[in-house]
Scaffold this active site. Structure first.
Site, short mmCIF file in Angstrom:
data_model
loop_
_atom_site.label_atom_id
_atom_site.label_comp_id
_atom_site.label_asym_id
_atom_site.label_seq_id
_atom_site.Cartn_x
_atom_site.Cartn_y
_atom_site.Cartn_z
CE1 TYR A 25 -19.75 26.63 -20.87
CE2 TYR A 25 -19.88 24.36 -20.14
CZ TYR A 25 -20.41 25.42 -20.84
OH TYR A 25 -21.60 25.26 -21.52
CB SER A 107 -26.60 19.57 -22.98
OG SER A 107 -26.39 20.75 -23.72
CE1 TYR A 130 -29.99 26.34 -24.47
CE2 TYR A 130 -28.14 24.91 -24.93
CZ TYR A 130 -28.81 25.76 -24.09
OH TYR A 130 -28.30 26.01 -22.84
CB THR A 156 -33.14 25.44 -22.73
OG1 THR A 156 -32.75 24.21 -22.11
CG2 THR A 156 -32.55 26.60 -21.93
NE ARG A 165 -22.90 31.76 -19.42
CZ ARG A 165 -23.43 30.67 -19.92
NH1 ARG A 165 -22.66 29.69 -20.34
NH2 ARG A 165 -24.73 30.54 -20.01
CE LYS A 252 -32.23 23.65 -17.41
NZ LYS A 252 -31.37 24.71 -17.92
CG HIS A 276 -29.05 28.58 -18.23
ND1 HIS A 276 -29.81 28.26 -19.32
CD2 HIS A 276 -27.84 28.04 -18.47
CE1 HIS A 276 -29.10 27.56 -20.18
NE2 HIS A 276 -27.89 27.39 -19.68
C1 GLV Z 1 -25.06 26.31 -21.80
O1 GLV Z 1 -26.14 25.85 -21.64
C2 GLV Z 1 -24.37 27.06 -20.80
O2 GLV Z 1 -24.99 27.48 -19.83
O3 GLV Z 1 -23.15 27.24 -20.96
#
Ligand code: GLV
Length: 392
Positions: A25, A107, A130, A156, A165, A252, A276
């Site tokens: 992750y 976060s 967020y 953000t 991902r 950001k 990011h």
């Molecule tokens: C969350 O901010 C991520 O990039 O997984």
């Protein structure tokens, strides 16, 4: 094993200690991971100018970020699921940052809650926000950050929808770990991690579960993001958030000079040039390659910070030389945390501090506030690395 001397070595230890789904992750970028890789490669392409016979005594790395004194201009980035790299990860990282005299950013998608981190630290930290569709919940997060004494809000801007991902999908990432056989194996082969995780109650999204309406349990970042994050987020919302917060604001995710101009007009204290960590728009330029044009566009009006690809103190120096007032590390501190807990975060910061100090000296400077493009070869504006073409 011998004490790690580089961030890459901390990463190797973390890989052996953290269950694969959580290690991956952190170590993942969107789609081809091209931007993730470019962030690092473009730093490596920048060369330093070696200077000699310059007095190198009495060096100082002290500086300021948004008016706060920092022992070096390196903050900890907000990173999701930090408490899954190591039990109580956000608390440990915040404590290590506090001891090192650098800012810690919590976060929204953390495991330890705002209140929990505040209860276990003595200095103000920064809170990353967020924006969810449920504005009452956003307001409550802002109020909780204020009540916890946070000294800056980091908003953000680049995650209205989640970049894909592949590793997370293949791993079936969820938190707390879903116990399908693959995960049982991943956790069982990391007994120290598992033992420490059994010893803590903090195993979910601490800022959200039990706080957001109708959210009793939350299994995945991607499902929460898809349902709750606001894809309509706009510049008007930035003004609304600034007003609700009333304190120092950092924006950001700026990668474009036109967006930087708009960001400067909001009256925020700083922007973070960031893609990011290559986790959102794969194919975007590296953050260091766009830093010079953004500094040129707004550097006289707003503080410009940068993250993405910083793996050493040398990278920090390069970013400062190209006009950043501050830098952030995400993965480097996560690797330290996964490897050795709080001690590992301290190690990551010490490694970067030492590399920054020695490099600055060998480039002929004694004060980090004096560094500029004259320390770099060819007075780079950096250009993104291009694949070599065969000559005709
Ligand atoms: C969350 O901010 C991520 O990039 O997984």
């Amino acid at each position: 094993m011998a004490t790690p001397l580089t961030i890459a070595e901390l990463k190797d230890v973390a890989r052996r200690r953290v269950p694969k789904m959580f290690f991956d992750y952190a170590d993942s970028g969107a789609w081809t991971e091209g931007t993730y890789k470019a962030n690092e490669a473009d730093f490596a392409a920048i060369k330093l100018r070696q200077r000699v016979l310059v007095d190198m005594t009495n060096r100082s790395l002290e500086s300021t970020m948004i008016g706060e004194k920092v022992s070096m201009p390196v903050a900890l980035s907000p990173t999701g699921l930090t408490g899954m790299q190591h039990a109580d990860g956000e608390i440990l990282a915040a404590q290590a940052a506090e001891a090192a005299g650098v800012p810690f950013t919590l976060s929204t998608m953390s495991v330890c809650s705002i209140e929990d981190v505040a209860a276990h630290t003595t200095k103000p930290f920064w809170f990353q926000l967020y924006v969810m569709k449920d504005r009452e919940f956003v307001k409550s997060l802002i109020n909780r950050a204020r009540a916890a004494g946070c000294s800056a809000l980091v908003l953000t801007l680049d995650l209205q929808i989640l970049g894909q991902r592949h590793k997370d999908i293949r791993n079936g990432l969820s938190t707390p770990p879903k116990f399908i056989p693959k995960h049982i194996w991943q956790v069982a082969t990391r007994p120290k991690w598992a033992f420490e995780m059994l010893g803590t109650k903090r195993r979910s999204f601490g800022n959200i579960v039990g706080h957001a309406k109708g959210v009793g349990d939350l299994s995945s970042l991607s499902s929460w993001t898809a349902e709750q994050f606001d894809p309509r987020l706009s510049w008007d919302d930035v003004a609304w958030i600034k007003e609700q917060w009333g304190g120092k604001l950092i924006l950001k995710g700026i990668m474009d000079a036109d967006d930087a101009v708009k960001a400067a007009e909001t009256g925020a204290e700083a922007i973070i040039v960031s893609n990011h960590g290559g986790r959102q728009l794969d194919g975007a330029a590296s953050s260091i390659s766009v830093l010079p044009e953004i500094v040129k566009a707004v550097g006289d009006r707003i503080e410009v910070h940068v993250d993405g690809g910083i793996r050493s103190g040398q990278d920090v120096l390069k970013a400062l030389c190209l006009g950043a007032q501050g830098t952030y590390i995400g993965r480097p501190f996560l690797y330290g945390l996964g490897a050795y807990g709080k001690r590992g975060v301290t190690m990551a910061l010490d490694i970067i501090r030492n590399e920054l100090d020695v490099t600055m000296a060998l480039c002929g400077k004694r004060d980090i506030r004096d560094v500029g493009p004259e320390l770099l070869h060819h007075r780079l504006p950096v250009v993104a690395t291009e694949p070599a073409r065969p000559s005709q």
